[in-house]
Design an enzyme around this catalytic site. Structure first.
Site, mmCIF file in Angstrom:
data_model
loop_
_atom_site.group_PDB
_atom_site.id
_atom_site.type_symbol
_atom_site.label_atom_id
_atom_site.label_comp_id
_atom_site.label_asym_id
_atom_site.label_seq_id
_atom_site.Cartn_x
_atom_site.Cartn_y
_atom_site.Cartn_z
ATOM 1 N N CYS A 77 -8.854 9.640 -23.519
ATOM 2 C CA CYS A 77 -7.592 10.263 -23.946
ATOM 3 C C CYS A 77 -6.407 9.344 -23.618
ATOM 4 O O CYS A 77 -6.134 9.084 -22.438
ATOM 5 C CB CYS A 77 -7.440 11.612 -23.252
ATOM 6 S SG CYS A 77 -5.796 12.337 -23.368
ATOM 7 N N CYS A 80 -3.944 10.752 -21.172
ATOM 8 C CA CYS A 80 -4.460 10.755 -19.783
ATOM 9 C C CYS A 80 -4.278 9.391 -19.147
ATOM 10 O O CYS A 80 -3.905 9.294 -17.967
ATOM 11 C CB CYS A 80 -5.927 11.162 -19.772
ATOM 12 S SG CYS A 80 -6.250 12.821 -20.404
#
Length: 516
Positions: A77, A80
């Site tokens: 991600c 992230c």
């Protein structure tokens, strides 16, 4: 052309050749650059603790921290990855041996992109990445989270998109004012141990830390000699039966069982020095209080400066907790074991001499545990009185934790019958010794154990694997190896035969699982 000019030109040519060679081997945009950058990034370990389904419950059950944050993320991600530097800035404040504010919150993360964590992420209804939760560590270990759950103690952090916003969110929960630029021992919010008797419950971690450091000092300074072996064995016997941490009792028992193998009786002979000098097989290879110790920081015994409290405070807590756990028939044995241990293995010379002088002044054997507990309490106050004068004249004390005569009225008003002033201004207190003993047994006995007994109660049967049970204390010391407990009762004369039998039984068994 002079020789000096020629030398300079030659050096320049060599440097150009080297730099061009590096430019060829690491071209812009190449994988080599990525690998080089990756190696640089890996040089500094992450502050946030990586958890997965195999260690999630154990780590959160065992943490000394009062609060925990769990970030559920996915390594693929982009958001992230971009959030990680922000999360690390906050984790730096609270995690690890160099934490600025240790023991406040454990900052962790779980990678939901790994199949091993699928069920774990489902338990917490992870709906997006990154998703952050806040709550008591025990609640994470014992359950999960549902969006419609109203009374859950686990909360979603809805405003933590940057390091500043996350820390502000934490400060609101705690009523604190931590800053991202805080340095160690700055902006501290250390709880007072003068007016709050419950603070001693945090010392259950410090007695483990102090036990580890005491034995580390013994090993580092190679202090196990033919004339000191017996005193160390006696002290280990005392720890096996009455240490306030169950896993320290187990670790001490393992050292005791293997003591002759680990530290042979002829250790001091010249032909044995080479074998022992590398410390192989020495007790330090045993994790005397479990694999989580040392943690690298103090809880109850944390000072407001780097060089105050810590180990000496933790060791005093160990000794007091032993004094209130022994039986009447063990009082003289405990007195001898403690005095000999300090005399042989405490390397602060002035402190050692002062303590042993007070030991030597005792002329009548102890007959009850009460007598020994009160003697140790008086001894500690004499040490404090001496240090009060030194620290006042030299300015070396801890300003937030000055030495005082213990316990103060705030902790035990019934302990004080009256207080008079001497000519030098120091207070001379008339004590109610019955109340003092009652205070000591409660403070260093039940209250010291209360934190983990409460965790044990809340977690219920889920701690059957021993994760928390390893820390729960027992004032009656029931859960100890039978051989060691009998050895304490019969004193050291019977220990040799019992330990020999115990050792032979252990060696004939299949390899044991770790204590932890």
């Amino acid at each position: 052309m002079s020789m000096s000019k020629a030398s300079v030109i030659l050096i320049v040519i060599v440097l150009l050749l080297i730099s061009s060679k590096e430019a060829v081997s690491i071209q812009p945009g190449s994988r080599s650059i990525l690998r080089a950058v990756s190696r640089e990034n890996k040089a500094q370990a992450d502050y946030a603790v990586d958890l997965n389904s195999t260690n999630f419950d154990v780590v959160l059950r065992n943490t000394p921290a009062a609060h925990a944050i769990v970030e559920f993320f996915a390594h693929w991600c982009p958001a992230c990855r971009n959030y990680k530097p922000h999360y690390e800035k906050v984790a730096r404040l609270f995690n690890g041996p160099d934490a600025v504010h240790p023991g406040i919150a454990l900052i962790t993360r779980v990678d939901c992109a790994l199949k091993i964590n699928n069920k774990l992420c489902d338990k917490f209804s992870v709906s997006h990445y990154p998703m952050l939760f806040w709550g008591p560590p025990s609640k994470f270990a014992s359950g999960g989270w549902e969006p419609k759950e109203e009374k859950s103690e686990i909360h979603v952090i809805d405003d933590g998109r940057t390091a500043e916003r996350l820390l502000n969110w934490i400060n609101k929960q705690l009523g604190s004012s931590y800053g991202l630029d805080d340095g160690k021992f700055e902006n501290e919010h250390l709880p007072s141990n003068i007016s709050d008797p419950g603070q001693i419950a945090r010392a259950v971690y410090d007695v483990e830390e102090a036990t580890f450091f005491a034995f580390e000092i013994i090993l580092e300074h190679k202090m196990i000699k033919p004339h000191t072996r017996a005193s160390l064995i006696r002290f280990l016997q005392l720890l096996v039966a009455h240490h306030p941490s169950r896993r320290c009792r187990k670790g001490s028992a393992e050292v005791l069982v293997n003591f002759d193998d680990l530290s042979p009786p002829d250790i001091g002979l010249p032909d044995k020095q080479e074998a022992v000098s590398d410390d192989k097989g020495m007790p330090g290879n045993f994790q005397i209080c479990g694999k989580e110790v040392p943690r690298g920081y103090w809880m109850f015994c944390r000072g407001s400066k780097n060089d105050t409290r810590g180990f000496s405070c933790g060791l005093w807590v160990v000794l007091h907790s032993l004094s209130v756990r022994i039986e009447d028939g063990e009082s003289q044995f405990a007195f001898t074991a403690v005095c000999d241990f300090i005399n042989n293995f405490f390397i602060c010379e002035e402190c050692r001499q002062h303590f042993y002088q007070m030991c030597s002044s005792v002329t009548t054997p102890f007959n009850t545990s009460r007598e020994f507990a009160l003697w140790l309490w008086k001894t500690h106050n004499k040490v404090n009185e001496r240090l009060m004068k030194d620290e006042a004249s030299l300015g070396t004390g801890d300003p937030k934790f000055p030495k005082i005569i213990w316990p103060p009225k705030q902790l035990c008003s019934s302990c004080h019958l009256s207080s008079n002033q001497r000519e030098n201004g120091a207070g001379q207190i008339v004590w109610n010794l019955n109340e003092v003993y009652r205070f000591l047994t409660g403070y260093y006995g039940k209250t010291l154990a209360s934190l983990y007994k409460e965790k044990d109660r809340r977690l219920g049967d889920e701690v059957s694997d021993g994760a928390i049970a390893d820390l729960v204390t027992s004032t009656s010391a029931v859960v100890v190896p039978v051989g060691a407990a009998l050895a304490i009762a019969l004193a050291s004369c019977a220990f040799g035969a019992l330990a020999c039998f115990w050792r032979s039984q252990q060696k004939n068994r299949k390899p044991r699982r770790s204590w932890n």
